[in-house]
Each structure stands twice: as C-alpha cells, then as structure tokens.
Design a protein around this motif. Sequence first.
Motif, mmCIF file in Angstrom:
data_model
loop_
_atom_site.group_PDB
_atom_site.id
_atom_site.type_symbol
_atom_site.label_atom_id
_atom_site.label_comp_id
_atom_site.label_asym_id
_atom_site.label_seq_id
_atom_site.Cartn_x
_atom_site.Cartn_y
_atom_site.Cartn_z
ATOM 1 N N TYR A 1 0.840 -1.187 0.000
ATOM 2 C CA TYR A 1 0.000 0.000 0.000
ATOM 3 C C TYR A 1 0.887 1.253 0.000
ATOM 4 C CZ TYR A 1 -3.918 -3.077 1.051
ATOM 5 O OH TYR A 1 -4.866 -4.067 0.978
ATOM 6 N N PRO A 2 0.345 2.413 -0.408
ATOM 7 C CA PRO A 2 1.176 3.631 -0.466
ATOM 8 C C PRO A 2 1.905 3.946 0.836
ATOM 9 C CG PRO A 2 -0.898 4.019 -1.592
ATOM 10 C CD PRO A 2 -1.003 2.656 -0.963
ATOM 11 N N SER A 3 1.269 3.670 1.971
ATOM 12 C CA SER A 3 1.900 3.985 3.266
ATOM 13 C C SER A 3 3.157 3.157 3.519
ATOM 14 C CB SER A 3 0.904 3.745 4.408
ATOM 15 O OG SER A 3 0.498 2.384 4.434
ATOM 16 N N GLU A 4 3.319 2.055 2.779
ATOM 17 C CA GLU A 4 4.483 1.187 2.975
ATOM 18 C C GLU A 4 5.648 1.560 2.055
ATOM 19 O OE1 GLU A 4 3.188 -3.147 3.871
ATOM 20 O OE2 GLU A 4 1.633 -2.369 2.519
ATOM 21 N N LEU A 5 5.474 2.618 1.272
ATOM 22 C CA LEU A 5 6.502 3.031 0.306
ATOM 23 C C LEU A 5 7.138 4.345 0.727
ATOM 24 C CD1 LEU A 5 4.989 0.841 -1.309
ATOM 25 C CD2 LEU A 5 5.184 2.300 -3.324
#
Length: 567
Positions: free
Chosen positions: A451-455
């Motif tokens: 997910y975006p939060s993991e990038l």
Amino acid sequence: MSEPLLSVQGLAVDFATMDGVVHAVEGVDLEIRPGETVAIVGESGSGKSTTAMAIIGLLAGGGKIAAGTIQLDGKDITHASEQELRRIRGRDIGLVPQDPMSNLNPVAKIGTQVAETLLAHGLATRKNVHAGVVEALTAAGLPEPEKRAKQYPHEFSGGMRQRALIAIGLACKPRLLIADEPTSALDVTVQQTILDQIGAMTRELGTAVLLITHDLGLAAERAERVIVMHRGKVVEQGTARQILEAPQHPYTQSLVEAAPSVAAVRLRPAASTGSAASTGSAASTGSATKGSASERVVPELVEGPADNIVEIEHLTKVYPVRGRGEDFVAVDDVSLVIPRGETVAIVGESGSGKTTTARMLLKVIEPTSGLIRYEGQDISSLKRPELKQFRQQVQPIFQDPYSSLNPMFTIERLIAEPLEFYKRGSGAERRRRVRQLLDDVALPQSMLRRYPSELSGGQRQRVAIARALALSPDLIVCDEPVSALDVLVQDQILTLLGDLQREYGLSYLFISHDLAVVRLISDYVCVMKDGKLVEAATSEEIFTNPRDPYTRRLLASIPGNELNIAS
C-alpha cells in the motif's frame, strides 16, 4: 574560540517497533557555538530530524535516547525531566518546524499562538502580551502585524505562515534555534526572504542555528559548518566549502553530484535537444509577438510545418471576487506551444498562474477566454467521445503522491485503475501491463501487494508516474513532481522522466518553482509573474542570458547558486 553552546556526544536513538528495535541514530557527535549556524544534511531517513528532536526532547512515540549525552551551555539535559524540558523549549531552544499548516492551530488566531509561548515562559502578562506579539511578528517580517495577529492560519500564504512559525520560535529570544526544513515547500524568492529574516533575527539576538535540510545549496549559502548524515550516522563534517567543493565520503560525493544546479547540463542528451536549445524559442508573450509567433515558437531544427502537440493562444482565466470592486485575473493573455517530444517548463512564484494554466490544459477548469489546441483541435469544442480520448492522451503527475494515491488501494490496483476505467484489455492483459509499468519505473514486482503507506516518497512518485503512463499518453503534465523529494531521489525521478521521454517520445509540461530542477529537465522555459508570461525562450537562453529583471531575480535567489554545485 568560545565554548560550545550545544555539545552532543555519542548520541544514539532507538525506536521500538512491531518488528523490533530500530537504531535511528548511532553515535552522533556535533557542537554549535554561540552565533554559529550549523547545517545537517542528508536524505529522508538519515536521522537528521530525529537528532534535532532528541536535542529538544520531542522524540516520537516509542523513541528513546539509548546512549550519549546532550549538553546545553555545559549542563547535561540528556535525561532531563519533562518539566525541565518545558522550561528549556522556547526560552533556551526555539523550534521552527517544517510544515506550517500542520504546526499552526487552525482554529486559533496567529496572535494567540505567539502569545502562548510568551505567557508560558513568564515573559509577558495578559495586559502587555499584545505588545510582545506585535514585536515578534514585526521582527519576523510580517506586514501589518496588528492586523495579522487577528487572522487565522488559513488566511495566510505559505510564506506568511512560515514567518508566523519563525515569530513563535524566536519570540522568547532563545540561545539556539532549530530550523527543521523551514523553506522546503517555498518558492526561491520567498525562501530567500525567510532565510534572510532568520539570519537577521539570529544575528541581532546572537542566536545559534541548527539548520536541518536536504538542500545542499541552502546549506552552502547559510551555514558555516555542514554535517552529513547517512543511515543514522555522521559520515562527514567540515566547513560548507570543504564539504561541497571537496567531499571525501562516497555518500557526500553522491549527494553533491545529484544536487541540481543551474550550471548543469540538460539530463536528456538527445541530439535534437542540443540544436533546438540554441536556436529556437518555445513560447511567446501576448501582443508582443502577434503575427510572428509561429515563426518564433518553432525550433529551427524542425523542417516544414510546426510539429506542436499543444498550442495555447491568449489564454485568460478570471475569477470573480465577492465583495471587491474588481475580479482576480489568475492567467492573463498567455500564449505558448509545446513541441512534440520536448519538455516545456513553466516557472514562477506561488500565485503566478502556472498551475492554473496547467489545469486549463487538463480541462479541469475552463478558461475565461483564449484557445487551447491539442493535436490541432480546439479542446473547448470536444464532444464526449473526443473528450474521453483526450483524457487518455493527456495525463497528470501531481506534487504529492501520497495525497493523490488512494491509501486503501494496493499498488497493483492503483496502477491498473485507469486501465479498468477505460476498459483497456482483459484482466490478464491489464495485469501484464501493470508489471511492465513497474519495470519501466524501476520498481520490483514485490511492490504489487503493498500500500502507499508502505513506500518511501520516491517509490510513491514512481507509482504515480507508472499510473500516468498506463494509458500510453502523448503528453504528461508534471505539477511540481519532485519538490518534496530529497536530492538523491529527485535525481532518480528526473533521470527516469528523461529516459521515459526518450523511449516513448513523450511531451512534458513541467510546472516548478525550482529553477535548478528546471535546468536539468527542460528544453524550453516560460517564466510567469502575476498571471502574465514575462519571458519565454530555450532553457539555454533563460539560464545564460535572462532578459527580464524578474527572471534574473529568480535565478539570483537560488541558494548556493554562486558555488556552482555539481557543475
């Protein structure tokens, strides 16, 4: 030499996480003397902000000082109580945080927020605090301080909000000011004004400054000494010129090499670019070029008719303003073209009209008057099927990838979303296309389920680029796509954009306030001020022979410009 005001020895900071202990800072040593400015530089995650927050006792939840000492004016404050730290914060150590909008209370007036710190430290009473507030706002360079004190943060521009934070940080006349990326989101001219204001106030008060930044030019221009951090450790430190002109550590060398500079050459070394850059002009301004615009805007390299993917003529956008006698003209009689396969940059300060121009090209908003032709067709006359095709051929890349990516979608779904919306291919074909796009933007296939939060910020921006490429567009509108990124990540994204342009023949409209970045990416530059196009020429002409005084002022405002970094 004077004794250090701040001395940090062997500082280590750990964070407890679900996956175990993270060593965010390891063995950091630094000293700051009274009146001295020291800059800490490094990419995101290098530990520079964590070091600063450890000094002031504001570590995020789960963080603790695991080793080392912090001494302020000879007194050990490493494990000071919260009560002691409250006395130190504001009075002995001031803080100017990075994002003024999230660090100012949106429902409290600016004057109230400045008054809080004066009252908390007993430097004013309820009766005379207003005078102290006005004095602090005046010193921070805010015009009409009496009026501004009664306003709310949303009524201020970005630069004014940053000045309000400076007023709060310096209201108690602290001996040390920690400025954490104080100008990262500001235009170069506003940035220069803010930094000059900090410099003038700190010189007058004799305040030392710890400047946290990823901008090497800013560090070179404003700091006597520079500390370079990488993966939680100090890898090099010395005078600004030593670090930036003769870096010793490989990481510092990579930072200096990646730093954008107006002295650098265009990133995309295509044969046509060099010729066009010295012979043609990409835009024209208003009536000054009527009748001859088509001759001036086409690079001489192109034989026969002009091959322009976009032609904009006398574009104007007017917003009615209630309660005022006159309307607001956001874009005023702008004319320019975008040659096929080239990059045209629009630069200018906030409010200059550059993003409004881009939004009209994207048909997000409609112009008040003027003409926009895409592939020779007036986009205002597009019917629904033609408009659907237009939106597939013209795609945007926004400034903040985190806010433009749905946090509830996986990376695979985010990139596939435009393919699904326009019903491109079967499910299997879409999955293959998504994997190809990940390869194109140099992201591993393992990212698909994340997910975006993991990038990281750079990885999210690569996802945004992959999504923009999904429909195989001909034109991409890049609105400040690298302004929030560190120099190393910024360099990677700019190189990626150049490689993709060469591979797919893409045309770019590149919106930016960072002229050093524009120098690296653009073939042509259009300079906007107060809604008008004041100068337009090839990138080479703009950066070597700017004609308009405003353009020259923008170039002169670039931090560290005179040091010729990375030239």
